[in-house]
Scaffold this motif. Structure first.
Motif, PDB file in Angstrom:
ATOM      1  N   TYR A   1       2.232  12.023   9.798  1.00  0.00           N
ATOM      2  CA  TYR A   1       2.294  10.834   8.961  1.00  0.00           C
ATOM      3  C   TYR A   1       0.955  10.103   9.014  1.00  0.00           C
ATOM      4  CZ  TYR A   1       7.362  11.361   9.578  1.00  0.00           C
ATOM      5  OH  TYR A   1       8.654  11.827   9.612  1.00  0.00           O
ATOM      6  N   CYS A   2       0.552   9.547   7.876  1.00  0.00           N
ATOM      7  CA  CYS A   2      -0.554   8.604   7.928  1.00  0.00           C
ATOM      8  C   CYS A   2       0.022   7.202   7.797  1.00  0.00           C
ATOM      9  CB  CYS A   2      -1.606   8.885   6.878  1.00  0.00           C
ATOM     10  SG  CYS A   2      -1.087   8.706   5.179  1.00  0.00           S
ATOM     11  N   ALA A   3      -0.691   6.276   8.378  1.00  0.00           N
ATOM     12  CA  ALA A   3      -0.237   4.890   8.398  1.00  0.00           C
ATOM     13  C   ALA A   3      -1.454   3.983   8.340  1.00  0.00           C
ATOM     14  CB  ALA A   3       0.572   4.620   9.662  1.00  0.00           C
ATOM     15  N   THR A   4      -1.254   2.774   7.810  1.00  0.00           N
ATOM     16  CA  THR A   4      -2.356   1.837   7.734  1.00  0.00           C
ATOM     17  C   THR A   4      -1.880   0.426   8.067  1.00  0.00           C
ATOM     18  OG1 THR A   4      -4.243   1.165   6.356  1.00  0.00           O
ATOM     19  CG2 THR A   4      -2.102   1.309   5.268  1.00  0.00           C
ATOM     20  N   ARG A   5      -2.808  -0.376   8.447  1.00  0.00           N
ATOM     21  CA  ARG A   5      -2.505  -1.753   8.803  1.00  0.00           C
ATOM     22  C   ARG A   5      -3.596  -2.653   8.230  1.00  0.00           C
ATOM     23  NH1 ARG A   5      -4.821  -3.452  13.924  1.00  0.00           N
ATOM     24  NH2 ARG A   5      -2.913  -4.651  14.307  1.00  0.00           N
ATOM     25  N   ALA A   6      -3.256  -3.906   7.979  1.00  0.00           N
ATOM     26  CA  ALA A   6      -4.172  -4.853   7.335  1.00  0.00           C
ATOM     27  C   ALA A   6      -5.137  -5.439   8.351  1.00  0.00           C
ATOM     28  CB  ALA A   6      -3.385  -5.946   6.625  1.00  0.00           C
ATOM     29  N   SER A   7      -5.849  -4.556   9.007  1.00  0.00           N
ATOM     30  CA  SER A   7      -6.850  -4.914   9.999  1.00  0.00           C
ATOM     31  C   SER A   7      -7.744  -3.704  10.163  1.00  0.00           C
ATOM     32  CB  SER A   7      -6.182  -5.259  11.338  1.00  0.00           C
ATOM     33  OG  SER A   7      -7.138  -5.293  12.386  1.00  0.00           O
ATOM     34  N   TYR A   8      -8.960  -3.926  10.582  1.00  0.00           N
ATOM     35  CA  TYR A   8      -9.869  -2.804  10.769  1.00  0.00           C
ATOM     36  C   TYR A   8      -9.800  -2.259  12.193  1.00  0.00           C
ATOM     37  CZ  TYR A   8     -13.825  -0.028   9.066  1.00  0.00           C
ATOM     38  OH  TYR A   8     -14.622   0.989   8.641  1.00  0.00           O
TER      39      TYR A   8
ATOM     40  N   ASP B   1     -12.995   8.968   3.050  1.00  0.00           N
ATOM     41  CA  ASP B   1     -13.822   8.831   1.865  1.00  0.00           C
ATOM     42  C   ASP B   1     -13.340   7.565   1.163  1.00  0.00           C
ATOM     43  OD1 ASP B   1     -15.044   8.935  -0.617  1.00  0.00           O
ATOM     44  OD2 ASP B   1     -14.831  11.099  -0.802  1.00  0.00           O
ATOM     45  N   ASN B   2     -14.017   6.468   1.426  1.00  0.00           N
ATOM     46  CA  ASN B   2     -13.561   5.185   0.880  1.00  0.00           C
ATOM     47  C   ASN B   2     -13.652   5.131  -0.644  1.00  0.00           C
ATOM     48  OD1 ASN B   2     -12.887   4.091   3.396  1.00  0.00           O
ATOM     49  ND2 ASN B   2     -14.972   3.373   3.739  1.00  0.00           N
TER      50      ASN B   2
ATOM     51  N   VAL C   1       0.854  -1.179   0.000  1.00  0.00           N
ATOM     52  CA  VAL C   1       0.000   0.000   0.000  1.00  0.00           C
ATOM     53  C   VAL C   1       0.895   1.236   0.000  1.00  0.00           C
ATOM     54  CG1 VAL C   1      -1.789   1.281   1.220  1.00  0.00           C
ATOM     55  CG2 VAL C   1      -1.772  -1.223   1.313  1.00  0.00           C
ATOM     56  N   GLN C   2       0.612   2.133  -0.883  1.00  0.00           N
ATOM     57  CA  GLN C   2       1.323   3.416  -0.890  1.00  0.00           C
ATOM     58  C   GLN C   2       0.407   4.494  -0.343  1.00  0.00           C
ATOM     59  OE1 GLN C   2       2.595   3.739  -5.014  1.00  0.00           O
ATOM     60  NE2 GLN C   2       4.604   2.911  -4.476  1.00  0.00           N
ATOM     61  N   LEU C   3       0.972   5.330   0.514  1.00  0.00           N
ATOM     62  CA  LEU C   3       0.223   6.425   1.132  1.00  0.00           C
ATOM     63  C   LEU C   3       0.921   7.736   0.806  1.00  0.00           C
ATOM     64  CD1 LEU C   3      -0.302   4.832   4.667  1.00  0.00           C
ATOM     65  CD2 LEU C   3      -1.930   4.861   2.779  1.00  0.00           C
ATOM     66  N   VAL C   4       0.145   8.722   0.428  1.00  0.00           N
ATOM     67  CA  VAL C   4       0.704  10.030   0.093  1.00  0.00           C
ATOM     68  C   VAL C   4      -0.062  11.098   0.858  1.00  0.00           C
ATOM     69  CG1 VAL C   4       1.194  11.692  -1.724  1.00  0.00           C
ATOM     70  CG2 VAL C   4       1.383   9.230  -2.197  1.00  0.00           C
ATOM     71  N   GLU C   5       0.649  11.795   1.739  1.00  0.00           N
ATOM     72  CA  GLU C   5       0.025  12.859   2.513  1.00  0.00           C
ATOM     73  C   GLU C   5       0.163  14.190   1.785  1.00  0.00           C
ATOM     74  OE1 GLU C   5       2.271  10.350   5.741  1.00  0.00           O
ATOM     75  OE2 GLU C   5       2.664  11.143   3.729  1.00  0.00           O
ATOM     76  N   SER C   6      -0.756  15.087   2.069  1.00  0.00           N
ATOM     77  CA  SER C   6      -0.680  16.450   1.556  1.00  0.00           C
ATOM     78  C   SER C   6      -1.466  17.363   2.487  1.00  0.00           C
ATOM     79  CB  SER C   6      -1.231  16.541   0.131  1.00  0.00           C
ATOM     80  OG  SER C   6      -2.591  16.146   0.105  1.00  0.00           O
ATOM     81  N   GLY C   7      -1.280  18.668   2.302  1.00  0.00           N
ATOM     82  CA  GLY C   7      -2.071  19.628   3.051  1.00  0.00           C
ATOM     83  C   GLY C   7      -1.352  20.329   4.188  1.00  0.00           C
TER      84      GLY C   7
ATOM     85  N   PHE D   1      -8.616  -0.521   0.868  1.00  0.00           N
ATOM     86  CA  PHE D   1      -8.400   0.485   1.896  1.00  0.00           C
ATOM     87  C   PHE D   1      -9.585   0.619   2.825  1.00  0.00           C
ATOM     88  CE2 PHE D   1      -7.106   4.464   3.638  1.00  0.00           C
ATOM     89  CZ  PHE D   1      -8.214   5.293   3.617  1.00  0.00           C
ATOM     90  N   SER D   2     -10.796   0.420   2.309  1.00  0.00           N
ATOM     91  CA  SER D   2     -11.999   0.631   3.105  1.00  0.00           C
ATOM     92  C   SER D   2     -12.085  -0.339   4.273  1.00  0.00           C
ATOM     93  CB  SER D   2     -13.246   0.504   2.228  1.00  0.00           C
ATOM     94  OG  SER D   2     -13.312  -0.786   1.677  1.00  0.00           O
ATOM     95  N   SER D   3     -11.375  -1.458   4.224  1.00  0.00           N
ATOM     96  CA  SER D   3     -11.413  -2.427   5.311  1.00  0.00           C
ATOM     97  C   SER D   3     -10.162  -2.369   6.193  1.00  0.00           C
ATOM     98  CB  SER D   3     -11.560  -3.838   4.737  1.00  0.00           C
ATOM     99  OG  SER D   3     -10.464  -4.144   3.907  1.00  0.00           O
ATOM    100  N   TYR D   4      -9.326  -1.359   5.993  1.00  0.00           N
ATOM    101  CA  TYR D   4      -8.106  -1.175   6.767  1.00  0.00           C
ATOM    102  C   TYR D   4      -8.294  -0.051   7.782  1.00  0.00           C
ATOM    103  CZ  TYR D   4      -5.211  -3.934   3.506  1.00  0.00           C
ATOM    104  OH  TYR D   4      -4.649  -4.927   2.755  1.00  0.00           O
ATOM    105  N   ALA D   5      -7.679  -0.213   8.928  1.00  0.00           N
ATOM    106  CA  ALA D   5      -7.576   0.903   9.875  1.00  0.00           C
ATOM    107  C   ALA D   5      -6.508   1.858   9.361  1.00  0.00           C
ATOM    108  CB  ALA D   5      -7.188   0.400  11.259  1.00  0.00           C
TER     109      ALA D   5
END
Length: 121
Positions: free
Chosen positions: A92-99, A70-71, A2-8, A29-33
């Motif tokens: 930083y944003c981060a995600t994991r393969a769990s909700y 916004d999934n 998964v690639q994550l790109v922050e902005s703002g 992504f919609s099922s990831y925390a």
């Protein structure tokens, strides 16, 4: 992967607002925390907010920051209001393969590159 790109991120005066965005590459992504962390110079990275089965906030930002997602766009936002100089950090944003949201950075598998937020007094 998964690639994550922050902005703002940017420079804002105390009391002002910013909205950070984190765009993810993965359709599931919609099922990831997904969470926002921040790291100020000389300090450890700390949990700010997370969205998954439930939404969580650090006490220091509760009532001022709002996380939303916004999934359909694979994007998570962090609306930051009433900003204080102590909010200055790289976010930083981060995600994991769990909700399930976790507050520990080691629980997250994928990270963005970070975006600088500077709040002047």
């Amino acid at each position: 992967q998964v690639q994550l790109v922050e902005s703002g991120g940017g420079l804002v005066q105390a009391g002002g607002s910013l909205r950070l965005s984190c765009a993810a590459s993965k359709r599931t992504f919609s099922s990831y925390a997904i969470a926002w962390f921040r790291q100020a110079p000389g300090k450890e990275r700390e949990f700010v907010a997370g969205s998954g089965m439930m939404i969580y906030y650090a006490d220091s930002v509760k009532g001022r920051f709002t996380i939303s997602r916004d999934n359909a766009k694979n994007t998570v936002y962090l609306q930051m209001n009433s900003l204080k100089p102590e909010d200055s950090a790289v976010y930083y944003c981060a995600t994991r393969a769990s909700y399930n949201v976790r507050r520990t950075e080691g629980e997250y598998d994928y990270w963005g590159q970070g975006t600088q937020v500077t709040v002047s007094s």
